[in-house]
Structures are given as C-alpha cells and as structure tokens.
Design a protein around this motif. Structure first.
Motif, PDB file in Angstrom:
ATOM      1  N   LEU A 243      -5.139  11.537   2.267  1.00  0.00           N
ATOM      2  CA  LEU A 243      -5.002  10.201   1.697  1.00  0.00           C
ATOM      3  C   LEU A 243      -3.717  10.072   0.890  1.00  0.00           C
ATOM      4  CD1 LEU A 243      -8.701   9.596   0.604  1.00  0.00           C
ATOM      5  CD2 LEU A 243      -7.436   8.248   2.304  1.00  0.00           C
ATOM      6  N   HIS A 244      -3.357  11.115   0.156  1.00  0.00           N
ATOM      7  CA  HIS A 244      -2.103  11.082  -0.594  1.00  0.00           C
ATOM      8  C   HIS A 244      -0.898  10.974   0.343  1.00  0.00           C
ATOM      9  CE1 HIS A 244      -4.336  12.281  -4.197  1.00  0.00           C
ATOM     10  NE2 HIS A 244      -3.243  12.036  -4.888  1.00  0.00           N
ATOM     11  N   MET A 245      -0.889  11.794   1.387  1.00  0.00           N
ATOM     12  CA  MET A 245       0.256  11.797   2.285  1.00  0.00           C
ATOM     13  C   MET A 245       0.343  10.502   3.090  1.00  0.00           C
ATOM     14  SD  MET A 245       0.284  15.806   3.482  1.00  0.00           S
ATOM     15  CE  MET A 245       1.810  15.681   4.420  1.00  0.00           C
ATOM     16  N   GLU A 246      -0.796   9.942   3.456  1.00  0.00           N
ATOM     17  CA  GLU A 246      -0.794   8.659   4.162  1.00  0.00           C
ATOM     18  C   GLU A 246      -0.243   7.549   3.266  1.00  0.00           C
ATOM     19  OE1 GLU A 246      -4.788   8.015   5.458  1.00  0.00           O
ATOM     20  OE2 GLU A 246      -4.591   9.317   7.220  1.00  0.00           O
ATOM     21  N   HIS A 247      -0.588   7.596   1.977  1.00  0.00           N
ATOM     22  CA  HIS A 247      -0.070   6.582   1.064  1.00  0.00           C
ATOM     23  C   HIS A 247       1.450   6.694   0.946  1.00  0.00           C
ATOM     24  CE1 HIS A 247       0.211   3.888  -2.390  1.00  0.00           C
ATOM     25  NE2 HIS A 247       1.069   4.766  -2.883  1.00  0.00           N
ATOM     26  N   ILE A 248       1.955   7.909   0.836  1.00  0.00           N
ATOM     27  CA  ILE A 248       3.399   8.102   0.716  1.00  0.00           C
ATOM     28  C   ILE A 248       4.109   7.578   1.954  1.00  0.00           C
ATOM     29  CG2 ILE A 248       5.216   9.865   0.619  1.00  0.00           C
ATOM     30  CD1 ILE A 248       3.154  11.528  -1.065  1.00  0.00           C
ATOM     31  N   ALA A 249       3.549   7.864   3.138  1.00  0.00           N
ATOM     32  CA  ALA A 249       4.192   7.478   4.385  1.00  0.00           C
ATOM     33  C   ALA A 249       3.994   6.016   4.730  1.00  0.00           C
ATOM     34  CB  ALA A 249       3.669   8.352   5.524  1.00  0.00           C
ATOM     35  N   GLN A 250       2.830   5.453   4.356  1.00  0.00           N
ATOM     36  CA  GLN A 250       2.476   4.115   4.828  1.00  0.00           C
ATOM     37  C   GLN A 250       2.348   3.085   3.710  1.00  0.00           C
ATOM     38  OE1 GLN A 250      -1.125   4.684   7.161  1.00  0.00           O
ATOM     39  NE2 GLN A 250      -0.297   6.546   8.081  1.00  0.00           N
ATOM     40  N   GLY A 251       2.495   3.512   2.461  1.00  0.00           N
ATOM     41  CA  GLY A 251       2.298   2.597   1.338  1.00  0.00           C
ATOM     42  C   GLY A 251       3.457   1.664   1.071  1.00  0.00           C
ATOM     43  N   GLY A 252       4.602   1.923   1.737  1.00  0.00           N
ATOM     44  CA  GLY A 252       5.731   1.020   1.605  1.00  0.00           C
ATOM     45  C   GLY A 252       6.640   1.287   0.426  1.00  0.00           C
ATOM     46  N   ASP A 253       6.321   2.279  -0.411  1.00  0.00           N
ATOM     47  CA  ASP A 253       7.146   2.531  -1.591  1.00  0.00           C
ATOM     48  C   ASP A 253       7.096   4.019  -1.962  1.00  0.00           C
ATOM     49  OD1 ASP A 253       8.786   2.049  -3.767  1.00  0.00           O
ATOM     50  OD2 ASP A 253       7.181   1.329  -5.063  1.00  0.00           O
ATOM     51  N   PRO A 254       7.564   4.901  -1.050  1.00  0.00           N
ATOM     52  CA  PRO A 254       7.406   6.336  -1.285  1.00  0.00           C
ATOM     53  C   PRO A 254       8.164   6.849  -2.498  1.00  0.00           C
ATOM     54  CG  PRO A 254       8.870   5.943   0.572  1.00  0.00           C
ATOM     55  CD  PRO A 254       8.263   4.624   0.217  1.00  0.00           C
ATOM     56  N   PHE A 255       9.266   6.177  -2.859  1.00  0.00           N
ATOM     57  CA  PHE A 255      10.071   6.620  -3.996  1.00  0.00           C
ATOM     58  C   PHE A 255       9.906   5.720  -5.213  1.00  0.00           C
ATOM     59  CE2 PHE A 255      12.666   8.159  -0.267  1.00  0.00           C
ATOM     60  CZ  PHE A 255      12.143   9.444  -0.311  1.00  0.00           C
ATOM     61  N   GLU A 256       8.827   4.946  -5.219  1.00  0.00           N
ATOM     62  CA  GLU A 256       8.418   4.148  -6.384  1.00  0.00           C
ATOM     63  C   GLU A 256       9.527   3.245  -6.913  1.00  0.00           C
ATOM     64  OE1 GLU A 256       6.842   6.949  -9.183  1.00  0.00           O
ATOM     65  OE2 GLU A 256       5.077   7.381  -7.971  1.00  0.00           O
ATOM     66  N   ASN A 257      10.084   2.436  -6.029  1.00  0.00           N
ATOM     67  CA  ASN A 257      11.081   1.454  -6.449  1.00  0.00           C
ATOM     68  C   ASN A 257      10.439   0.208  -7.047  1.00  0.00           C
ATOM     69  OD1 ASN A 257      13.507   2.836  -5.624  1.00  0.00           O
ATOM     70  ND2 ASN A 257      12.872   2.476  -3.503  1.00  0.00           N
ATOM     71  N   GLY A 258       9.154  -0.003  -6.758  1.00  0.00           N
ATOM     72  CA  GLY A 258       8.456  -1.160  -7.298  1.00  0.00           C
ATOM     73  C   GLY A 258       7.844  -0.866  -8.648  1.00  0.00           C
ATOM     74  N   SER A 259       6.794  -1.598  -8.973  1.00  0.00           N
ATOM     75  CA  SER A 259       6.172  -1.446 -10.293  1.00  0.00           C
ATOM     76  C   SER A 259       4.776  -0.844 -10.230  1.00  0.00           C
ATOM     77  CB  SER A 259       6.089  -2.818 -10.989  1.00  0.00           C
ATOM     78  OG  SER A 259       7.379  -3.336 -11.224  1.00  0.00           O
ATOM     79  N   SER A 260       4.284  -0.596  -9.015  1.00  0.00           N
ATOM     80  CA  SER A 260       2.906  -0.124  -8.869  1.00  0.00           C
ATOM     81  C   SER A 260       2.883   1.340  -8.457  1.00  0.00           C
ATOM     82  CB  SER A 260       2.167  -0.960  -7.816  1.00  0.00           C
ATOM     83  OG  SER A 260       0.857  -0.483  -7.627  1.00  0.00           O
ATOM     84  N   ARG A 261       1.987   2.097  -9.103  1.00  0.00           N
ATOM     85  CA  ARG A 261       1.790   3.496  -8.746  1.00  0.00           C
ATOM     86  C   ARG A 261       0.299   3.743  -8.594  1.00  0.00           C
ATOM     87  NH1 ARG A 261       4.652   7.243 -13.019  1.00  0.00           N
ATOM     88  NH2 ARG A 261       3.907   5.672 -14.454  1.00  0.00           N
ATOM     89  N   PRO A 262      -0.302   3.287  -7.494  1.00  0.00           N
ATOM     90  CA  PRO A 262      -1.760   3.420  -7.358  1.00  0.00           C
ATOM     91  C   PRO A 262      -2.251   4.858  -7.396  1.00  0.00           C
ATOM     92  CG  PRO A 262      -0.746   2.694  -5.298  1.00  0.00           C
ATOM     93  CD  PRO A 262       0.293   2.562  -6.365  1.00  0.00           C
TER      94      PRO A 262
END
Length: 389
Positions: A243-262
C-alpha cells in the motif's frame, strides 16, 4: 537591445525500484543480493560499502563474518570494501557524527555512482545511511536491508531519507529512491516485543486511510500478531509495504510537492511526542498515540461515530500499545500543539492534516479547532482506564 525570451523546459525521469522478500539473505546459498547487483550491469565486481546497525551484532554475532563470506563466495560480482558499524536507533539520526563517518568512508573508499551502499538495520539507520548515499556525489546507489517490522513495512520502502536537526524529526533529508529493498524475515526473530509490535502501528495507519479490509484482517488477528505468528506478520508487512509503494507510485505526488501527506496520518503528534520524550518512545509507539489523538479529534468534529472510534482504540490497545499520551502539564499540552505548525512548516503550503471519515476512508482538513484538539489531548492523556471515552 531586444529582450531575451524566457527558456522553458520540462522532462520526466523514470524511477524504478523493487522490494524482495527472502530468508537468510547472507547465506552463501542465497543468490538474491548478488543477482540484484549483477543485474545493474556493471562489468567486473562492484564496490560495496555495508553500513550496519550495531544493535544487530549483539543478536547476530556472525553477521559481519557472514557478509564477508557471502561477498567472497560471489567475488566475481561483489567487491566488499568495508563493513561499517553505526549507532543503533534514533541515535544514528541525532548524532551527526554518524553521518560524517559514513560520508568519510564513501570518500576514502572511492565509493562512486557505480558502487553501492548497502544499509542493514532499523529504520533510523536506513534513513541516515540513505541520506549519506543520496548526497554523496549527488547520489550513490543504495540497497536497503531493513531488520525491524517498522522498517520492513514502512521506513525502508519509501523514497525519503533524513536525519534530525533543531530538535525536529527529519529536518534534513532528501528524496531518493533505493535501487532495491530486501526484507529478510529471519531478522525479526530476535526483536524485542516493543519493536515487534511497534511496526504494526504503521500497518494500522495505512489500513485506516486506504484499506478497510486490511484493517479488519489486523483486527481479527491481534492475538496471533501479539504471539509473534510469523505467517500473519509476514502478510501484514507485505500488504502494508504494498500500500505504501502503490501510494508513492500512483498517488500523484511522490516527492510531496503539494500540501497533503496521507501516509503521515497520526504523525504530526507522533513526531512531536518523540522529540518531547527525547526519543524514548519508539516511532511506532508514538504513531499509535498520534492515531489515537487524531481519531478522538475526528470523533469530536463529527467525522467518525463512537463505534468507529472504539474499534480503532480497541485494536491499538489489543496489540499492546500504551495509548495514554505522555502529557501531564499545561506546558506540555501547549508544546504538543506546536507540533501542528512544525508539521506544516516541514512540508510548506497550507496546513493539511489527514484524518479519517470511516475505516479505510481518509479525509484531509486544513483547519484545526484548537479547543476540541485540546480536549482530545486532555482525554487521551488521562488514566489508561479512561481510554474508551
């Protein structure tokens, strides 16, 4: 003079890394590590610097010898330069001399971008060694061999590396994907019970925000988990890491450029509690407390009902976590609240705190009702008998 036009450019970089599961990674009969490095495609033996958690050696006195024998067995592809021992636990991230030692060895041994740092240890050692590798020569390749539950299901499977500074968790760091991660389940056998259950907090965290069925699995298997059933734990580690790796690959923000860190659900308070207790709390223990606080707050603002709150607290308690916050004075309560601002500063942008609106359903908020959060802190720092409101 004619004004010069701006030059715009964009490019995409493909990041690939892999997570493997094995047993006896340094057994000479186990070819996994050698095959991974051979697949890198470098002609001749590849230089390796092993950075090893000192705490492992007391449990595995033959570890250094096993590493040397393994590299000797596969000497056509592996060139062992050194096995470097570093401090175990959060000390490796707080003591910057540990980082300097790793960087010095990278320099002195001529470890380059066609070499490998191989980090073996818990999440903190993985983080520190990863930061050293990420910054030396602007990026030396690293293979992570995590040895705790928390490292195998969370800390080692992402793209973040870092050390602590100014009393703040991971204030200095870099995003850098590992070449590979190898989870050797044999290393879990000697973990203290605190460390065995600590990593389960990260599994509960990701289940609560992403996978209700996974949460139900953990809930129905609390007893086997506490009793150290390796089959159940291996599934928990696998699904959590997936689940962690899928979020990194598919969450749209792997390097946390936005404001959300679920993936940092429960972590704003966890990081602050670690700092406030001088890191006497394990990270997973602090995460369990942070989840407890945030689901209590979520209940107070009407996001989840009493039954959902009770279910989360019950699972955490059954696993064996102490859910009572180590906060006993008004000054400490105020210090904990400061963690909200520090959490925002770490990422930047607007405050974004991930909560849940149900089991498996994340919900981001951008404002905190400080009166209700203070009430949640007071309740969660009460006597243990009052855990369930």
């Amino acid at each position: 003079m004619t004004p010069l036009k701006p030059i715009y450019q964009s490019f995409t970089v493909q990041h690939n890394y892999q997570l493997h599961f094995t047993e006896g990674v340094f057994s000479t009969a186990n070819t996994l590590l050698a095959e991974l490095i051979e697949a890198f495609g470098e002609a001749g033996p590849v230089k390796l610097l092993f950075v090893v958690d000192k705490g492992l050696v007391s449990h595995y006195p033959d570890l250094i010898s096993d590493i040397k024998k393994y590299c000797s067995k596969h000497k056509n592809s592996l060139d062992l330069t050194k096995v470097l021992l570093v401090s175990a636990g959060e000390a490796s991230k707080n003591d910057h001399n540990q980082l300097e030692v790793v960087l010095e060895e990278i320099n002195d041994l001529s470890i380059c971008r066609h070499s490998f740092v191989i980090a073996v240890g818990g999440g903190a050692v993985i983080d520190m060694a990863g930061y050293a590798a990420a910054t030396a020569h602007r990026g030396v390749k690293i293979i992570r061999i995590p040895t705790t539950v928390l490292a195998q299901n969370d800390a080692a499977v992402g793209v973040k590396n870092g050390i602590n500074k100014f009393g703040k968790k991971n204030f200095i760091g870099a995003f850098a994907a590992p070449f590979a991660i190898i989870n050797d389940l044999d290393f879990l056998a000697t973990l203290e019970q605190r460390d065995w259950i600590s990593g389960i907090a990260e599994a509960i965290k990701v289940a609560l925000i992403k996978d209700g069925a996974f949460f139900d699995y953990i809930k129905s298997n609390t007893k086997p988990l506490v009793e150290r059933n390796i089959e159940v734990m291996s599934h928990v580690i696998y699904r959590c890491a997936q689940l962690h790796m899928e979020h990194i690959a598919q969450g749209g923000d792997p390097f946390e450029n936005g404001s959300s860190r679920p993936l940092d659900f429960g972590h704003w308070a966890a990081h602050k509690l670690e700092q406030m207790t001088s890191y006497q709390l394990r990270h997973g223990e602090a995460v369990a407390m942070g989840i407890t606080l945030d689901v209590t707050y979520a209940h107070f603002i009407g996001l989840i009902d009493q039954e959902t709150l009770h279910s989360v607290l019950e699972v955490l308690s059954d696993i064996g976590f102490d859910l009572s916050l180590p906060v006993s004075t008004m000054k400490q309560k105020q210090e904990l609240i400061k963690g909200l601002q520090e959490f925002r500063e770490h990422l930047g942008g607007k405050l974004t705190i991930t909560l849940i609106s149900g089991i498996g359903e994340k919900y981001d908020v951008h404002e905190i009702d400080h009166e209700k959060m203070s009430r949640a802190i007071i309740i969660r720092s009460a006597l243990k008998e009052e855990l369930f409101c």
